[in-house]
Structures are given as C-alpha cells and as structure tokens.
Design an enzyme around this catalytic site. Structure first.
Site, PDB file in Angstrom:
ATOM      1  N   GLU A   3       4.232  -3.258 -13.833  1.00  0.00           N
ATOM      2  CA  GLU A   3       5.533  -3.751 -13.879  1.00  0.00           C
ATOM      3  C   GLU A   3       6.101  -2.430 -13.979  1.00  0.00           C
ATOM      4  OE1 GLU A   3       6.961  -7.161 -15.330  1.00  0.00           O
ATOM      5  OE2 GLU A   3       5.290  -8.242 -14.562  1.00  0.00           O
ATOM      6  N   GLY A  23     -17.261   5.270 -33.176  1.00  0.00           N
ATOM      7  CA  GLY A  23     -18.155   6.520 -32.907  1.00  0.00           C
ATOM      8  C   GLY A  23     -18.887   5.827 -31.664  1.00  0.00           C
ATOM      9  N   PRO A  50       0.827  -1.185  -0.027  1.00  0.00           N
ATOM     10  CA  PRO A  50       0.069   0.118  -0.146  1.00  0.00           C
ATOM     11  C   PRO A  50       0.915   1.325   0.047  1.00  0.00           C
ATOM     12  CG  PRO A  50      -0.927  -1.599   1.533  1.00  0.00           C
ATOM     13  CD  PRO A  50       0.153  -2.252   0.983  1.00  0.00           C
ATOM     14  N   ARG A  79     -19.116   0.902 -42.611  1.00  0.00           N
ATOM     15  CA  ARG A  79     -19.683   2.013 -41.984  1.00  0.00           C
ATOM     16  C   ARG A  79     -20.023   3.001 -42.959  1.00  0.00           C
ATOM     17  NH1 ARG A  79     -23.850   3.291 -38.640  1.00  0.00           N
ATOM     18  NH2 ARG A  79     -23.898   5.349 -37.921  1.00  0.00           N
ATOM     19  N   GLY A  99       5.020   1.419  -3.946  1.00  0.00           N
ATOM     20  CA  GLY A  99       4.704   0.990  -5.230  1.00  0.00           C
ATOM     21  C   GLY A  99       5.735   1.189  -6.088  1.00  0.00           C
ATOM     22  N   SER A 100       5.998   2.581  -7.061  1.00  0.00           N
ATOM     23  CA  SER A 100       7.122   2.705  -7.739  1.00  0.00           C
ATOM     24  C   SER A 100       8.557   2.614  -6.822  1.00  0.00           C
ATOM     25  CB  SER A 100       6.921   4.106  -8.354  1.00  0.00           C
ATOM     26  OG  SER A 100       6.008   4.152  -9.045  1.00  0.00           O
TER      27      SER A 100
HETATM   28  C1  FAD Z   1      -4.098  -4.904 -12.579  1.00  0.00           C
HETATM   29  C2  FAD Z   1      -2.563  -4.936 -11.910  1.00  0.00           C
HETATM   30  C3  FAD Z   1      -1.885  -5.756 -11.708  1.00  0.00           C
HETATM   31  C4  FAD Z   1      -0.738  -5.796 -10.887  1.00  0.00           C
HETATM   32  N1  FAD Z   1       0.427  -6.800 -10.703  1.00  0.00           N
HETATM   33  C5  FAD Z   1       1.169  -6.806  -9.706  1.00  0.00           C
HETATM   34  C6  FAD Z   1       1.817  -7.876  -9.218  1.00  0.00           C
HETATM   35  O1  FAD Z   1       1.650  -9.000  -9.808  1.00  0.00           O
HETATM   36  N2  FAD Z   1       2.820  -7.869  -8.471  1.00  0.00           N
HETATM   37  C7  FAD Z   1       3.125  -6.490  -7.914  1.00  0.00           C
HETATM   38  O2  FAD Z   1       3.861  -6.821  -6.825  1.00  0.00           O
HETATM   39  N3  FAD Z   1       2.494  -5.365  -8.196  1.00  0.00           N
HETATM   40  C8  FAD Z   1       1.389  -5.364  -9.148  1.00  0.00           C
HETATM   41  N4  FAD Z   1       0.804  -4.372  -9.547  1.00  0.00           N
HETATM   42  C9  FAD Z   1       1.505  -2.934  -8.796  1.00  0.00           C
HETATM   43  C10 FAD Z   1       1.951  -2.160 -10.134  1.00  0.00           C
HETATM   44  O3  FAD Z   1       2.924  -2.613 -10.402  1.00  0.00           O
HETATM   45  C11 FAD Z   1       1.961  -0.677  -9.381  1.00  0.00           C
HETATM   46  O4  FAD Z   1       0.677  -0.269  -9.214  1.00  0.00           O
HETATM   47  C12 FAD Z   1       2.936   0.490 -10.077  1.00  0.00           C
HETATM   48  O5  FAD Z   1       4.256  -0.136 -10.050  1.00  0.00           O
HETATM   49  C13 FAD Z   1       2.709   1.666  -9.573  1.00  0.00           C
HETATM   50  O6  FAD Z   1       3.013   1.606  -8.050  1.00  0.00           O
HETATM   51  P1  FAD Z   1       1.356   2.537  -7.421  1.00  0.00           P
HETATM   52  O7  FAD Z   1       0.402   1.986  -7.870  1.00  0.00           O
HETATM   53  O8  FAD Z   1       1.778   2.478  -6.059  1.00  0.00           O
HETATM   54  O9  FAD Z   1       1.817   4.075  -7.801  1.00  0.00           O
HETATM   55  P2  FAD Z   1       2.778   5.189  -7.235  1.00  0.00           P
HETATM   56  O10 FAD Z   1       4.168   4.848  -7.271  1.00  0.00           O
HETATM   57  O11 FAD Z   1       2.107   5.653  -6.189  1.00  0.00           O
HETATM   58  O12 FAD Z   1       2.880   6.286  -8.460  1.00  0.00           O
HETATM   59  C14 FAD Z   1       1.735   7.085  -8.495  1.00  0.00           C
HETATM   60  C15 FAD Z   1       2.327   8.241  -9.625  1.00  0.00           C
HETATM   61  O13 FAD Z   1       3.170   8.723  -9.425  1.00  0.00           O
HETATM   62  C16 FAD Z   1       4.242   8.561 -10.338  1.00  0.00           C
HETATM   63  N5  FAD Z   1       5.473   8.382  -9.930  1.00  0.00           N
HETATM   64  C17 FAD Z   1       5.970   7.723  -8.995  1.00  0.00           C
HETATM   65  N6  FAD Z   1       7.207   8.106  -8.688  1.00  0.00           N
HETATM   66  C18 FAD Z   1       7.752   8.660  -9.572  1.00  0.00           C
HETATM   67  C19 FAD Z   1       9.036   9.398 -10.080  1.00  0.00           C
HETATM   68  N7  FAD Z   1       9.944   8.888  -9.503  1.00  0.00           N
HETATM   69  N8  FAD Z   1       9.086  10.253 -11.184  1.00  0.00           N
HETATM   70  C20 FAD Z   1       7.913  10.427 -11.758  1.00  0.00           C
HETATM   71  N9  FAD Z   1       6.752   9.920 -11.489  1.00  0.00           N
HETATM   72  C21 FAD Z   1       6.717   9.198 -10.559  1.00  0.00           C
HETATM   73  C22 FAD Z   1       3.860   7.050 -11.103  1.00  0.00           C
HETATM   74  O14 FAD Z   1       4.520   7.034 -12.410  1.00  0.00           O
HETATM   75  C23 FAD Z   1       2.185   7.260 -10.911  1.00  0.00           C
HETATM   76  O15 FAD Z   1       1.965   7.839 -12.157  1.00  0.00           O
HETATM   77  C24 FAD Z   1      -0.305  -4.441 -10.373  1.00  0.00           C
HETATM   78  C25 FAD Z   1      -1.057  -3.385 -10.632  1.00  0.00           C
HETATM   79  C26 FAD Z   1      -2.178  -3.213 -11.177  1.00  0.00           C
HETATM   80  C27 FAD Z   1      -3.225  -2.398 -11.277  1.00  0.00           C
END
Ligand code: FAD
Length: 382
Positions: free
Chosen positions: A364, A340, A126, A269, A129-130
């Site tokens: 990913e 459309g 939670p 169409r 992420g990135s």
């Molecule tokens: C359907 C689905 C399947 C998934 N499958 C997996 C899985 O199998 N295993 C797993 O571990 N994860 C999985 N994920 C997670 C996915 O990899 C993450 O959602 C993704 O890496 C982004 O993390 P976050 O959602 O926390 O977004 P955040 O990291 O919070 O990012 C929010 C926004 O800020 C931007 N951002 C963040 N840091 C920077 C930076 N340094 N510079 C510029 N922009 C930035 C991001 O690009 C994004 O636009 C899945 C997600 C989904 C939706």
C-alpha cells in the site's frame, strides 16, 4: 482533548482480542506453512461482525468508522498478522463506497460483511509499482462494454476473490498522466480472467497473493466505478487514504504482540543466575519498544479519528502507515534478539513475526513513497 476510546470502541477491541486469541493460534502455523487462506475463520469473523465495519448501514454494514476497523486490525495482528488479513477481504470496497453508483453499492457491498463474497484491488503491474500512473492494463471500449487486457501482480485475495476493482488505462490520449485511468469492477468468473497464487512469500503467508492475467475480459459499461472515465488514479489516492491507517495499525498490533512475548520471556529466561529482564540492557530494549509502540498507536488513532471526522490529511495518514511499519520491523527485530537462538527457530513462532512485519513497509505504498508524500506536503510540491 480526549484520548479515551468510547465504551463501544472498547467493546469492539475486547471482542476482537478474544476472538483472535481463541481461534487464530489453532490455525496460524499450518496456514503459514501451507500458504492457505483460513476460509472458515473468515466466515466466522464475518458472522461476528468484524469484517467491513466501515460499510454504511444502508449497504449492509454496521456503519462504524475506520478507527473501529483499525482497532480490529491491531487486535487481529497482535495475535497473528497473517490470519489477521481475513479483515482485508473487503480491500477495494472503498472504491465502491466512495465513488460507486448506487446500484453498485447495493449489489456488491452487502455481500462483504455477510461473508458472501471476497474482494480485492488490482493496481500493481510487473512494470508499474510505486509509479501507479504508469499502469498499462487497457480497457478498450466496444459497443457492449469494456474489453480488458493486461497483467497485474501482487493482488491480495487475487485467486480467492469474487470480484476485483482493476485500475485500467482508458484515456491514453489525456495529456496529464494521472487523468488516463479508470477503476473498473471485474467479476472473477468472467471469461479470460486467470489468477495464479504467488507462493513462497516471506511472510503473511495465510493471505492470498496472486498474479492476474486479463485476456479480452469483457465487462459492461456499468462496471466503471463512478460516472466518468479518467478518475481512477485520483479515486485510488482517496482509497489509500482510507486503507493505509489500518495497515499501519496492523504494524502496531504485530509490535504489541511481540512486546508481550518479549516481556514474558524476559521474566522466565535465566542467564548468569538471573532472569534476563533484570539486566538493564534488556530493560532499555523493552522500554524503547513500548515507547515506539505507544507513539505509533497514537499516530494511527489520530489519523483514523480524523478520517472519521471527514478531515482527510494525507500527510498524517502516510506518517501513520510509515511509522506503523517502521515500529513493527524495529520492535520485532528486538523481540527476536531477546529470544536469542530460540527466536530464530520456527517452533517458537517468533521468526514468523519477523517475516510478517516486513510487509507493512512495502504494501500500500512503500515507506519511501510514504515519505515522498509527507515531504511533498511539507514543501508544498503538487
Ligand atoms: C504481499 C503483498 C501484497 C500486495 N497486495 C497488493 C494488492 O492487493 N493490490 C495491488 O495492486 N498491489 C499489491 N501489492 C503491491 C505493492 O503495493 C507494491 O509491491 C508496492 O507498491 C511497491 O511496488 P514494487 O514492488 O513494484 O516496487 P518498486 O516501485 O519497483 O520500488 C522498488 C524500490 O524503489 C523505491 N522507490 C520507488 N520509487 C521511489 C521514489 N520515487 N523515491 C524513493 N524511492 C522509490 C521503493 O520504495 C522500493 O524500495 C502487494 C505487495 C505484496 C508484497
């Protein structure tokens, strides 16, 4: 320079296309509506040899490459990207393949192409992420093994997997943030493991996505991927180098399938007394869509081919993943436009493409993170 696929690669491509065309449309709408994973089709895809083609012969796979895997990803996604995720039931196997001990390879890998097990990789949390290096799920050492506690989110196959590779904090005292984690394999029938499917996703609804809670989950030391702790982050980066190209090719497949539907619709169409395909405004769209797809495909093929030659280029791989997603989203936007109002309705299956495509830009590594990787390589920033 040779841009031709081999005869074997073309056969694989053709077989994947035929399988997808013959079987996916029957279940695609229902799986999307009901958010169910098509277990029967996954089994069938395994029987026909489409799943885990990059797994070595010694471990039950055909020992092909990531290019072949990517070719299948395109063909599956061309027909339906959500159903096409049956290909990704091997997600996380790259950890075992690249870094696993011999016993782990022999025990777990053969189950995947045989359709006897599904796996996943649980990285995202939670609050992480990135910023993967901020993962805080802990694996504490006790006499008999690791005790895992924490929460993961967005785990593909999370509630249907038999085992999952989990990124855990094992070496919090390390000064370097990226040396603090380890990848640990967790069987999902262990006590304290709980997975809940996340419902109401925008798209790719045939794919299972779950949140996972680890509450004192005990695994033996031999479940550590590799020989030493603290390697998890670096292992993950190597894994992403393998998985991202196929995700990019999934985007190419979505775009290609959409383009074909747009061409067909433009011919049939009629407005103002003529097929809409006779209008230059529509022709320009089709031409641009085809050009973008060709460019994305070439980029993905090159990245996958280099990977199979042992030439790992994270910049090129990130370009392929980013561009595959960007092209999918751009092209499908035009596919909806060309259809459309009908493109906006559920029963024509076009709006599903729109919903599915977006994931390629997030999963990913988001498109922004892919660009960060490209720019760091360009600027020589470590
Ligand atoms: C359907 C689905 C399947 C998934 N499958 C997996 C899985 O199998 N295993 C797993 O571990 N994860 C999985 N994920 C997670 C996915 O990899 C993450 O959602 C993704 O890496 C982004 O993390 P976050 O959602 O926390 O977004 P955040 O990291 O919070 O990012 C929010 C926004 O800020 C931007 N951002 C963040 N840091 C920077 C930076 N340094 N510079 C510029 N922009 C930035 C991001 O690009 C994004 O636009 C899945 C997600 C989904 C939706």
């Amino acid at each position: 320079m040779d841009f031709e696929l081999t005869d074997e690669q073309r056969d694989i491509q053709r077989a994947a296309r035929e399988f997808a065309e013959k079987t996916f449309p029957d279940v695609a709408e229902a799986c999307d509506l009901n958010e169910t994973f098509p277990k029967g089709l996954w089994k069938k895809a395994c029987e026909l040899g489409f799943v885990g083609v990059f797994i070595d012969e010694a471990y039950g796979g055909p020992g092909l490459g990531f290019l072949e895997h990517s070719l299948i990803a395109e063909e599956f996604s061309r027909v339906d990207a959500g159903i096409g995720t049956i290909l990704h039931t091997t997600l996380g196997s790259e950890f075992i393949l690249l870094f696993g001990r011999e016993e782990q390879k022999k025990k777990y890998l053969p189950l995947l192409p045989r359709g006897e097990a599904i796996m996943g990789m649980a990285i995202t949390e939670p609050d992480a992420g990135s910023d993967v290096a901020s993962v805080s799920t802990t694996a504490r050492k006790e006499d008999s093994g690791y005790v895992i506690n924490g929460n993961k989110i967005f785990v593909t196959n999370g509630s249907i997997a038999d085992f999952i590779v989990v990124l855990c904090l094992t070496n919090e005292e390390e000064n370097v943030k990226t040396n603090r984690h380890s990848a640990i394999l967790v069987e999902t029938d262990r006590e304290g493991f709980e997975a809940n499917q996340l419902k109401r996703k925008l798209g790719m609804r045939a794919s299972d996505t779950a949140e996972i809670h680890f509450s004192d989950v005990r695994v033996p030391f031999e479940n550590l991927i590799g020989e030493v702790e603290g390697e998890g982050f670096h292992q993950l980066m190597a894994v992403f180098n393998r998985t991202r190209v196929a995700v990019g090719m999934g985007g190419v497949g979505i775009a290609q399938g959409g383009l074909e539907k747009a061409i067909q619709y433009s011919k049939q169409r009629k407005q103002f007394g003529s097929p809409i395909g006779s209008f230059q405004g529509i022709q320009f769209k089709l031409a641009e869509m085809a050009g973008l797809i060709e460019a994305a495909r070439a980029l993905c093929h090159k990245a996958a081919w280099m990977l199979d030659q042992g030439k790992i280029d994270p910049k090129l791989i990130s370009m392929a993943k980013w561009f595959g997603g960007e092209v999918a989203v751009k092209v499908i936007d035009e596919v909806v436009q060309i259809h459309g109002g009908y493109g906006y309705l559920g029963e024509y299956g076009i709006e599903r493409l729109y919903r599915d495509a977006k994931l390629i830009e997030i999963v990913e590594g988001t498109k922004e993170i892919e660009k960060v990787i490209i720019a760091k390589e360009l600027l020589g920033i470590r």
